[in-house]
Scaffold this active site. Structure first.
Site, PDB file in Angstrom:
ATOM      1  N   SER A 282     -19.045  21.691  15.354  1.00 10.96           N
ATOM      2  CA  SER A 282     -18.062  22.724  15.031  1.00 10.96           C
ATOM      3  C   SER A 282     -18.159  23.167  13.570  1.00 10.96           C
ATOM      4  O   SER A 282     -19.157  23.732  13.158  1.00 10.96           O
ATOM      5  CB  SER A 282     -16.661  22.209  15.368  1.00 10.96           C
ATOM      6  OG  SER A 282     -15.694  23.207  15.223  1.00 10.96           O
TER       7      SER A 282
ATOM      8  N   ASP B 119     -16.292  30.091  13.114  1.00  9.70           N
ATOM      9  CA  ASP B 119     -16.868  28.837  12.627  1.00  9.70           C
ATOM     10  C   ASP B 119     -18.175  28.570  13.366  1.00  9.70           C
ATOM     11  O   ASP B 119     -18.651  29.395  14.156  1.00  9.70           O
ATOM     12  CB  ASP B 119     -15.877  27.681  12.765  1.00  9.70           C
ATOM     13  CG  ASP B 119     -15.563  27.327  14.210  1.00  9.70           C
ATOM     14  OD1 ASP B 119     -15.785  28.183  15.090  1.00  9.70           O
ATOM     15  OD2 ASP B 119     -15.097  26.199  14.458  1.00  9.70           O
TER      16      ASP B 119
ATOM     17  N   ASP C 191     -19.306  26.820  15.856  1.00 11.34           N
ATOM     18  CA  ASP C 191     -19.455  26.910  17.309  1.00 11.34           C
ATOM     19  C   ASP C 191     -18.614  28.037  17.901  1.00 11.34           C
ATOM     20  O   ASP C 191     -18.516  28.181  19.116  1.00 11.34           O
ATOM     21  CB  ASP C 191     -19.141  25.575  17.991  1.00 11.34           C
ATOM     22  CG  ASP C 191     -17.677  25.189  17.937  1.00 11.34           C
ATOM     23  OD1 ASP C 191     -16.972  25.676  17.017  1.00 11.34           O
ATOM     24  OD2 ASP C 191     -17.224  24.419  18.789  1.00 11.34           O
TER      25      ASP C 191
ATOM     26  N   ASP D 217     -15.488  28.754  18.258  1.00 12.73           N
ATOM     27  CA  ASP D 217     -14.250  28.614  19.025  1.00 12.73           C
ATOM     28  C   ASP D 217     -13.035  28.875  18.146  1.00 12.73           C
ATOM     29  O   ASP D 217     -11.896  28.788  18.597  1.00 12.73           O
ATOM     30  CB  ASP D 217     -14.150  27.241  19.693  1.00 12.73           C
ATOM     31  CG  ASP D 217     -14.066  26.082  18.706  1.00 12.73           C
ATOM     32  OD1 ASP D 217     -14.241  26.303  17.484  1.00 12.73           O
ATOM     33  OD2 ASP D 217     -13.835  24.942  19.156  1.00 12.73           O
TER      34      ASP D 217
END
Length: 450
Positions: free
Chosen positions: A101, A243, A245, A247
């Site tokens: 992440s 960010d 990833d 999400d």
């Protein structure tokens, strides 16, 4: 006692336990073992972000899955919510995400979606750990034509782009928008620019040149100041920062002012209410969301359901209570009517649609919520201890809460990774909450010295 999984999968420095190829292969074997017991026609999808270590972990996971006689479909770099979508749309038995992440590139992680696109419940993660450490799978070795095979899905990005565009009202376009988009050199570097450009926007892209080592580096949702400055320079209509990833979404308005997740939740909740689409008249958010969001929702005739910190807990509460919208101040925004997890690109599309519908810039829409002053203090202790076990602290906390009354709130929690107590105070009067927070910190420090 958990040995591998934390609040959001397995995470750590790549190539150091637990983020090793050996553990990744065992996780792959365990997932395959579980899905073989539950269904037929087994296949598992695996996607990743742009970290250098993603290659070795992807291959190790795929090898583990195939060694148990289950097929693998490799998606390549794709946002976490895209992998959740592909898992359900391809009727896969599970979806695996290789990503840490917002962490720096040397870290990596593994998180798993079940076939319904939701993150695995705690009990299944514990089952996986038990399978790995008990050696229950050691003798299970399919041979000959019983082993699994791996194939690459070349159109995964295209499928996800179509899905995202379909969440945007057909009657609208983005023809009049100039968007500054920062993809953090992460998983959305191909997907997000196409989505906004194909809907008609002029897109100025940042963070779309991943080299395996620059993910989240001075860019994206962790460093939205880069996006905000570019919006001011170019006179753009909005800035969007994802960010690593993708999400999570952080936004700035046309003036370059950051608009956090709480304000976006207030804006989106108002729109859902106006259309009769906010289920249970409730928004789910964590204990970290500002009181201003709660007051704003009350003014709309809605309420705030608070959860523990983490988008996983927000989703769990939403499902348990029958809610369809929630999120975090940090930018995880969850529209369960569209996807099963936080989705930064999808959230941006919903926000843009509201701007078009209301014919107002984001700076005007953001006035729907007034942020209450908030103070956060960290107290480092000689050893880890729960706040309620600190001598004299429960009594001091009760007295502070009674003094503050309905004009604010106090949140105290222990760090999950270090001997630190975090004291957050929030209220109408900044001086009052600052004084109360410091008094509570002094009680903690005195007790620690005894």
């Amino acid at each position: 006692m958990r040995q591998l999984f934390g609040t959001d999968g397995v995470r750590g420095i790549a190539n150091i336990y637990p983020m090793t190829t050996e553990i990744a292969m065992q996780i792959g074997r365990a997932i395959a073992f579980i899905v073989k017991k539950r269904s037929k026609g087994h296949h598992i999808v695996i996607g990743k972000d742009t970290r250098l270590s993603g290659y070795m972990l992807e291959n190790a996971l795929a090898a583990g899955v195939c060694s148990m006689g289950v097929d693998v479909q490799l998606l390549g770099p794709l946002p976490t919510p895209g992998i959740a979508f592909i898992t359900t749309s391809m009727r896969a038995d599970a979806g695996v995400v290789i990503s840490a992440s917002h962490n720096p590139f040397q870290d990596n992680g593994i998180k798993i979606f079940s076939r319904d696109g939701f993150k695995l419940p705690d009990e299944v993660e514990l089952d996986i750990e038990d399978l790995i450490f008990s050696q229950k799978m050691a003798a299970l070795r399919p041979v000959a034509d019983e082993v699994g095979k791996a194939a690459r899905i070349d159109d995964a990005c295209g499928r996800y782009i179509v899905f995202l565009k379909n969440t945007f009202p057909n009657k609208y376009t983005l023809d009049d928008f100039h968007i500054v988009l920062d993809c953090a050199h992460g998983a959305a570097y191909r997907v997000a620019p196409f989505v906004f450009a194909e809907l008609g926007a002029k897109v100025t892209c940042l963070g779309v040149e991943p080299d395996g080592k620059n993910i989240n580096q001075n860019c994206g949702a962790l460093h939205p100041e880069l996006m905000a400055e570019k919006v001011r320079q170019l006179g753009a209509d909005i800035g969007l920062a994802l960010d690593g990833d993708a999400d999570r979404l952080i936004v700035c308005d046309e003036k370059g002012e950051i608009v956090d997740g709480d304000h976006i939740m207030a804006i989106c909740a108002a729109d859902l209410i106006s259309r009769g689409k906010l289920k249970k008249k409730t928004v789910a958010a964590t204990v970290m969301s500002n009181m201003g969001l709660e007051k704003s929702l009350e003014g709309m005739g809605a309420k705030l359901l608070r959860t523990s910190v983490g988008d996983r807990y927000v989703v769990e509460a939403m499902r348990a209570k029958g809610c369809n919208f929630g999120g975090e101040q940090s930018g995880h925004l969850i529209f369960l009517d569209h996807n099963t997890t936080g989705d930064g690109t999808l959230a941006a599309l919903q926000l843009l649609a509201i701007m078009i519908k209301r014919k107002k810039p984001l700076s005007e829409l953001a006035k729907i919520m007034t942020t209450f002053p908030q103070v956060l203090e960290n107290v480092r202790l000689s050893s880890r201890i729960a706040p309620e076990q600190i001598q004299g602290f429960p009594e001091a906390l009760k007295a502070a809460e009674e003094k503050l009354g309905s004009r604010g709130r106090i949140l105290v929690r222990a760090s999950g990774t270090e001997p630190v107590i975090r004291v957050m105070a929030e209220g109408e009067d900044k001086q009052e909450i600052s004084d109360l927070a410091l008094e509570l910190c002094d009680v903690i420090r005195r007790a620690d010295r005894m």
